[in-house]
Design a protein around this motif. Structure first.
Motif, PDB file in Angstrom:
ATOM      1  N   PRO A  56      12.548   6.887  -9.578  1.00  0.00           N
ATOM      2  CA  PRO A  56      13.263   7.981  -8.922  1.00  0.00           C
ATOM      3  C   PRO A  56      13.774   7.586  -7.537  1.00  0.00           C
ATOM      4  O   PRO A  56      13.193   6.717  -6.890  1.00  0.00           O
ATOM      5  CB  PRO A  56      12.203   9.076  -8.810  1.00  0.00           C
ATOM      6  N   HIS A  57      14.849   8.208  -7.121  1.00  0.00           N
ATOM      7  CA  HIS A  57      15.389   8.089  -5.753  1.00  0.00           C
ATOM      8  C   HIS A  57      16.024   6.751  -5.423  1.00  0.00           C
ATOM      9  O   HIS A  57      16.544   6.575  -4.349  1.00  0.00           O
ATOM     10  CB  HIS A  57      14.293   8.354  -4.686  1.00  0.00           C
ATOM     11  N   ARG A  58      15.903   5.753  -6.282  1.00  0.00           N
ATOM     12  CA  ARG A  58      16.289   4.417  -5.810  1.00  0.00           C
ATOM     13  C   ARG A  58      17.526   3.842  -6.478  1.00  0.00           C
ATOM     14  O   ARG A  58      18.316   3.173  -5.851  1.00  0.00           O
ATOM     15  CB  ARG A  58      15.136   3.451  -6.026  1.00  0.00           C
ATOM     16  N   GLY A  59      17.654   4.124  -7.757  1.00  0.00           N
ATOM     17  CA  GLY A  59      18.683   3.399  -8.492  1.00  0.00           C
ATOM     18  C   GLY A  59      19.992   4.157  -8.591  1.00  0.00           C
ATOM     19  O   GLY A  59      20.053   5.379  -8.404  1.00  0.00           O
ATOM     20  N   ALA A  60      21.046   3.422  -8.885  1.00  0.00           N
ATOM     21  CA  ALA A  60      22.348   4.052  -9.098  1.00  0.00           C
ATOM     22  C   ALA A  60      22.592   4.210 -10.590  1.00  0.00           C
ATOM     23  O   ALA A  60      23.649   4.645 -11.005  1.00  0.00           O
ATOM     24  CB  ALA A  60      23.431   3.174  -8.489  1.00  0.00           C
ATOM     25  N   HIS A  61      21.615   3.838 -11.417  1.00  0.00           N
ATOM     26  CA  HIS A  61      21.855   3.876 -12.858  1.00  0.00           C
ATOM     27  C   HIS A  61      21.388   5.198 -13.473  1.00  0.00           C
ATOM     28  O   HIS A  61      20.675   5.988 -12.843  1.00  0.00           O
ATOM     29  CB  HIS A  61      21.231   2.666 -13.555  1.00  0.00           C
ATOM     30  N   GLU A  69      16.485  13.612 -11.037  1.00  0.00           N
ATOM     31  CA  GLU A  69      16.830  14.996 -11.381  1.00  0.00           C
ATOM     32  C   GLU A  69      15.598  15.767 -11.861  1.00  0.00           C
ATOM     33  O   GLU A  69      15.383  16.917 -11.483  1.00  0.00           O
ATOM     34  CB  GLU A  69      17.871  14.968 -12.500  1.00  0.00           C
ATOM     35  N   VAL A  70      14.792  15.111 -12.683  1.00  0.00           N
ATOM     36  CA  VAL A  70      13.567  15.753 -13.183  1.00  0.00           C
ATOM     37  C   VAL A  70      12.650  16.080 -11.998  1.00  0.00           C
ATOM     38  O   VAL A  70      12.120  17.190 -11.865  1.00  0.00           O
ATOM     39  CB  VAL A  70      12.840  14.832 -14.195  1.00  0.00           C
ATOM     40  N   GLY A 257       7.179   2.273   0.735  1.00  0.00           N
ATOM     41  CA  GLY A 257       8.519   2.514   0.208  1.00  0.00           C
ATOM     42  C   GLY A 257       8.806   3.991   0.021  1.00  0.00           C
ATOM     43  O   GLY A 257       7.893   4.819  -0.062  1.00  0.00           O
ATOM     44  N   ASP A 258      10.063   4.326  -0.010  1.00  0.00           N
ATOM     45  CA  ASP A 258      10.568   5.654  -0.374  1.00  0.00           C
ATOM     46  C   ASP A 258      10.306   6.746   0.654  1.00  0.00           C
ATOM     47  O   ASP A 258      10.731   7.876   0.455  1.00  0.00           O
ATOM     48  CB  ASP A 258       9.992   6.093  -1.735  1.00  0.00           C
ATOM     49  N   MET A 259       9.604   6.432   1.739  1.00  0.00           N
ATOM     50  CA  MET A 259       9.356   7.476   2.745  1.00  0.00           C
ATOM     51  C   MET A 259      10.035   7.120   4.077  1.00  0.00           C
ATOM     52  O   MET A 259       9.925   7.848   5.035  1.00  0.00           O
ATOM     53  CB  MET A 259       7.854   7.716   2.960  1.00  0.00           C
ATOM     54  N   ALA A 279       5.078   8.599  -0.189  1.00  0.00           N
ATOM     55  CA  ALA A 279       5.278   7.147  -0.198  1.00  0.00           C
ATOM     56  C   ALA A 279       5.091   6.583  -1.609  1.00  0.00           C
ATOM     57  O   ALA A 279       4.273   7.092  -2.378  1.00  0.00           O
ATOM     58  CB  ALA A 279       4.284   6.497   0.753  1.00  0.00           C
ATOM     59  N   GLY A 280       5.852   5.564  -1.902  1.00  0.00           N
ATOM     60  CA  GLY A 280       5.685   4.873  -3.187  1.00  0.00           C
ATOM     61  C   GLY A 280       6.389   5.582  -4.333  1.00  0.00           C
ATOM     62  O   GLY A 280       7.042   6.612  -4.146  1.00  0.00           O
ATOM     63  N   THR A 281       6.241   5.020  -5.521  1.00  0.00           N
ATOM     64  CA  THR A 281       6.857   5.630  -6.706  1.00  0.00           C
ATOM     65  C   THR A 281       6.067   6.869  -7.104  1.00  0.00           C
ATOM     66  O   THR A 281       4.860   6.798  -7.311  1.00  0.00           O
ATOM     67  CB  THR A 281       6.866   4.624  -7.881  1.00  0.00           C
TER      68      THR A 281
END
Ligand SMILES: Cc1ncc(COP(=O)(O)O)c(C=O)c1O
Length: 415
Positions: A56-61, A69-70, A257-259, A279-281
């Motif tokens: 989540p939050h990271r990819g453009a795919h 979205e979920v 990551g992510d934060m 933080a994190g996945t």
């Protein structure tokens, strides 16, 4: 009130009930520990891991976006469920315990000091007690307990004597996991605002959110925590609500990551809430269960759920209060949560639970993560039967009838 025909339909949604047969019944009376899951929730998680799984939050795919979205859809559902102002006020945690620890570390350790008081009730679950003990030990703040009367309520006098200008934190359950007591947290918070305007109010909604409508704006709490797994959703789907200013004034809990916003060699800047606390996945699979569980509860209606569970408790309470070898610990009158806590004279709760288990009845035995509460009654443990919307009055009857089996096997004779 919900009719038995409606309950029969609801029961069709719960696969665990297939384990219950004539020869080997299964009556699950431990929903306060964790609820069973309807197939809709299981299917949502299945769908997520089958067709929507990505970072989540990271990819453009496509799949990364599907997962985002979920995850963010779950946040929106939770926001609406508890009446928060915005999705930014909803932080996902593993459970209520993690939400309370986040607050202890990020708010408690940073803001409390010697001379400050943390007011909590003797009914608190260890998650909302041991955390504040740690903060008190580290900061020099003092713990002040609100005790209960014979009706298992916190008397007004107790509140007005103990909540003072020194109070900097009120940490209170909205529904006790042992007594079923539902303190009037709204009035307590209003009183707190009057006598100590800068204090914060944390509400532990772990046993309330699954059973009654919650409106955090109406409560005017600063923070509210609960666990998805106690309300038909998955384990790992916990929620911390915080007023946005409060959340953004707090430093992150975990780093990585992510934060982050920007990371340099020597320092970093962080996202605003809720991202800075995640933080994190994240556990998107668990989060995917929340909107479905919320829809499920809302479709039945939380008022109706509370009314139905109260009917089951009233029935059990009336029957068990006639039994002179049983002491009931939980609250004698309504309103109360969907549980009954009791002790058999001269029988250890583990024996009661084991004997009932041999008849296919699952209850809880032990201290229920509330040792100070049990000690305040001069005991160490108890038995707890807790109900959910998938229980029937016939199951409660079966449970009550099998208390005789405890008497028989423990050599207590029949009543
Ligand atoms: C009142 C109360 N608060 C907090 C918790 C902790 O919940 P969790 O173990 O999901 O973090 C529980 C769990 O039983 C509870 O009953």
């Amino acid at each position: 009130m919900l009719q038995s025909s409606e309950i029969r339909e609801i029961r069709k949604d719960f696969p665990f009930l297939e384990l219950s047969t004539k020869e080997k019944p299964l009556v699950y009376l431990d929903s306060a520990a964790t609820t069973q899951k309807p197939r809709q929730v299981i299917e949502a998680m299945n769908r997520y891991y089958s067709y929507e799984n990505g970072g989540p939050h990271r990819g453009a795919h496509r799949l990364s976006m599907a997962a985002t979205e979920v995850y963010e859809g779950a946040r929106e559902a939770v926001k609406n469920f508890i009446g928060a102002n915005s999705v930014e006020e909803i932080v996902f945690t593993r459970n209520a315990t993690e939400g309370l620890n986040l607050l202890a570390y990020c708010w408690g350790l940073e803001n409390l000091k010697e001379g400050d008081e943390i007011v909590l009730s003797i009914m608190e679950h260890h998650a909302n007690l041991v955390t504040w003990q740690y903060v008190a030990e580290k900061t020099g703040a003092k713990l002040v307990y609100l005790y209960i009367d014979e009706n298992k309520e916190i008397p007004k006098k107790e509140i007005e004597e103990k909540i003072t200008a020194k109070t900097k934190l009120l940490a209170i359950t909205q529904s006790s996991n042992v007594l079923g007591t539902m303190p009037d947290v709204k009035t307590m918070i209003a009183y707190l605002r009057k006598v100590s305007p800068d204090a914060k109010a944390v509400v532990d909604g772990a046993q309330a959110a699954p059973h009654m409508p919650v409106d955090v704006k109406d409560l005017d709490c600063d923070f509210y925590v609960f666990s998805g797994h106690k309300m038909l959703a998955a384990m790992g789907a916990g929620v911390l609500y915080g007023k946005l200013d409060n959340l953004n004034a707090m430093k992150p809990y975990m780093y990585g990551g992510d934060m982050i916003e920007y990371v340099y060699e020597d320092h970093s800047t962080f996202l605003k809430a809720p991202g800075r606390f995640e933080a994190g996945t994240q556990d998107v699979g668990a989060a995917s269960s929340l909107p479905v569980a919320i829809d499920y509860l809302n479709a039945i209606g939380l008022d109706k759920i509370h009314e139905y569970e109260s009917y089951l408790v009233d029935y059990a309470y009336d029957a068990m209060s006639q039994m002179d070898d049983i002491t009931i610990l939980s609250r004698p009158t309504n309103p109360r949560g969907g549980l009954i806590t009791f002790n058999f004279k001269d029988v250890h709760p583990h024996d009661v639970a084991s004997i009932l288990d041999s008849k296919g009845i699952a209850i809880r035995s032990g201290h229920h993560c509330a040792q100070p509460l049990h000690r305040s009654f001069g005991i160490h443990f108890s038995c707890r039967a807790s109900f959910a919307v998938y229980n029937t009055i016939e199951e409660v009857d079966y449970f009550i009838k099998n208390l005789d089996e405890v008497r028989r096997l423990m050599g207590l004779g029949t009543r």
